[in-house]
Design a protein around this motif. Structure first.
Motif, PDB file in Angstrom:
ATOM      1  N   CYS A  10     -16.512   0.771   4.281  1.00 21.94           N
ATOM      2  CA  CYS A  10     -16.688  -0.617   3.844  1.00 21.94           C
ATOM      3  C   CYS A  10     -17.350  -1.498   5.315  1.00 21.94           C
ATOM      4  N   TYR A  41       0.712  -1.119   0.086  1.00 25.45           N
ATOM      5  CA  TYR A  41       0.004   0.143   0.014  1.00 25.45           C
ATOM      6  C   TYR A  41       0.826   1.309   0.183  1.00 25.45           C
ATOM      7  N   ASN A  61      -4.557  -0.568  -4.168  1.00 26.74           N
ATOM      8  CA  ASN A  61      -5.716   0.521  -4.276  1.00 26.74           C
ATOM      9  C   ASN A  61      -6.921   0.048  -3.161  1.00 26.74           C
ATOM     10  N   THR A  62      -6.972   0.844  -2.024  1.00 27.02           N
ATOM     11  CA  THR A  62      -8.077   0.486  -1.337  1.00 27.02           C
ATOM     12  C   THR A  62      -9.325   1.395  -1.544  1.00 27.02           C
ATOM     13  N   ASN A  63      -9.365   2.213  -2.668  1.00 32.84           N
ATOM     14  CA  ASN A  63     -10.603   2.698  -2.780  1.00 32.84           C
ATOM     15  C   ASN A  63     -11.885   1.857  -3.092  1.00 32.84           C
ATOM     16  N   LYS A  64     -11.810   0.803  -3.533  1.00 34.12           N
ATOM     17  CA  LYS A  64     -12.940   0.069  -3.914  1.00 34.12           C
ATOM     18  C   LYS A  64     -13.331  -1.187  -2.830  1.00 34.12           C
ATOM     19  N   SER A 117      -7.208   3.707   5.562  1.00 30.05           N
ATOM     20  CA  SER A 117      -7.019   4.029   4.217  1.00 30.05           C
ATOM     21  C   SER A 117      -8.283   3.876   3.422  1.00 30.05           C
ATOM     22  N   ILE A 118      -9.404   2.997   4.282  1.00 31.98           N
ATOM     23  CA  ILE A 118     -10.410   2.720   3.401  1.00 31.98           C
ATOM     24  C   ILE A 118     -11.497   3.642   3.856  1.00 31.98           C
ATOM     25  N   GLN A 119     -12.278   4.487   2.902  1.00 35.70           N
ATOM     26  CA  GLN A 119     -13.290   5.326   3.352  1.00 35.70           C
ATOM     27  C   GLN A 119     -14.368   4.767   3.907  1.00 35.70           C
TER      28      GLN A 119
END
Length: 433
Positions: A175, A135, A141-144, A171-173
């Motif tokens: 989830c 990361y 990429n942790t956006n998804k 880092s994850i908005q």
């Protein structure tokens, strides 16, 4: 309950049946609807209760198609072996060829792993340190990410993995968070609290149906090593009750240290079994310790320890729990003509998983004893000068390690009002009769 009642897809039910799963485990029955509903959960259960299968099914149900531009599920496990096991479980149950699953661990080349991720992946199973490193190199990429799973969470805390787990979680908005663990304790709560959102706690217990016949066992739950030492000092002051005691620790170095710390090293009746140094007070044979009336306490290391005949020793203390539960079980399970014994165990949060494995093996809970009045419960903190040398991230990590133990659940609390002295006397009628 049938597999159909879990509301799984037909391909998953077919895969479960083919793999030999004919009915759901309790943890699956109680948690699957919440997982499918997108809730955050904390699932607590012993080894073998079906935790891994539960989140594998949940992830495969929620991620129904592949070939997105970035991963949508990140599953963190504590070791390479667990990475391989979980990936194998996914491959066993996944009937959707479009879903791409990869495992990431420290033994693989990082550049190759980054290439695998950027080429396209839907589910990543990884050890926290390697996932964090990738990361930070902008390879993950942790956006998804839709599902963030931490498996064997108590083991993660024991191994000091809190920092990478929290960095990845932060880092994850947005989830769903799923935590699976054998035990819950305050240090684990401190790790997950910053990112969990009103989680539901689900606990299952699967004790051995056949109860083993054991000696009297008592468990003291304390926050750290120094409090263990204070507790042992306090209990052993009662020389009338504790007239012959064996104290087990894990290493010979700890045995030497404990012998110097007990009663400030001034007690003439404390000895070490096979001491490291020739000028240390000790015994090379357990029988010699039994025969010397002036010898009251013998500290024994589990390290490279042959089987000992503890017959005639009324009290055994486990100051530290051995890594292999069989060693403990061999000492507490009753044998023919081995007399009355009280087995007293000290445990910290980090040793609770071992306690759970022991309870599962003997088919019963170990009674939790109240901490005695007058016990000094210590918190171990670094000095201010030491903390100045740490980075801010390290200071935050240290905060996770410095934890006071949490209030026990009602189901875990002591069930009798007997003090340790009273309990000991009842188990030593031949002495006090």
């Amino acid at each position: 309950m049938s597999l159909e009642q879990l509301k799984l897809s037909k391909p998953l039910i077919s895969a479960m049946t083919a793999a030999g799963y004919l009915s759901p485990k309790e943890i699956q029955a109680r948690s699957m609807s919440r997982i499918l509903g997108g809730q955050d959960i904390i699932a607590v259960g012993p080894e073998g209760c079906g935790k891994s299968t539960t989140y594998v099914l949940g992830v495969l149900m929620r991620i129904k198609y592949g070939f997105e531009e970035a991963p949508r599920a990140l599953i963190l496990v504590p070791s390479k072996e667990r990475v391989l096991e979980v990936v194998e479980q996914f491959n066993l149950l996944n009937r959707n060829a479009s879903i791409r699953i990869i495992g990431i661990h420290a033994d693989g080349g990082m550049e190759q792993q980054i290439n695998e991720i950027t080429d396209g992946v839907d589910i990543i199973v990884a050890v926290p340190s390697r996932a964090r490193a990738i990361y930070l190199k902008l390879g993950l990429n942790t956006n998804k990410i839709q599902m963030f799973v931490v498996d064997d969470a108590a083991e993660m805390v024991r191994s000091g993995m809190q920092l990478p787990i929290n960095e990845l979680a932060n880092s994850i908005q947005k989830c769903q968070h799923l935590i699976f663990t054998e035990v819950m304790h305050d240090r684990l709560y401190k790790m997950i609290d910053p990112f969990m959102k009103l989680p539901t706690l689900i606990e299952v217990e699967e004790l051995n149906e056949k109860q083993a016949e054991t000696h009297t066992q008592l468990l003291y739950h304390v926050p750290n090593f120094r409090t263990k030492l204070n507790l042992l000092n306090l209990l052993l002051k009662d020389e009338e009750v504790f007239d012959k005691v064996v104290v087990f620790v894990n290493t010979r170095l700890t045995a030497q240290t404990l012998s110097k710390d007990l009663f400030d090293g001034k007690a003439a009746d404390v000895f070490v079994y096979k001491p490291l140094f020739f000028d240390e007070a000790g015994f090379d044979a357990i029988e010699d310790f039994k025969e010397v009336a002036e010898a009251r306490v013998l500290i024994v290391a589990n390290e490279n320890l042959p089987s000992l005949d503890l017959t005639g020793i009324p009290f055994i203390f486990h100051f530290e729990l051995p890594e292999q539960k069989e060693i403990y079980l061999n000492r507490v399970v009753k044998k023919q003509d081995d007399g009355d014994v009280v087995a007293i165990t000290f445990t910290t949060d980090l040793e609770l998983p071992t306690v759970k494995k022991i309870e599962q093996a003997i088919g019963q809970r170990i009674e939790i004893a109240d901490l005695p009045e007058g016990l000094l419960v210590e918190e171990v903190n670094k000095t201010a000068s030491q903390k100045k040398k740490l980075t801010q991230a390290q200071v935050e990590e240290e905060a996770h390690q410095d934890a006071a133990f949490h209030k026990r659940k009602e189901s875990n609390t002591k069930t009798t009002n007997y003090g340790i002295g009273q309990k000991a006397i009842m188990n030593k009628k031949k002495k006090h009769g």
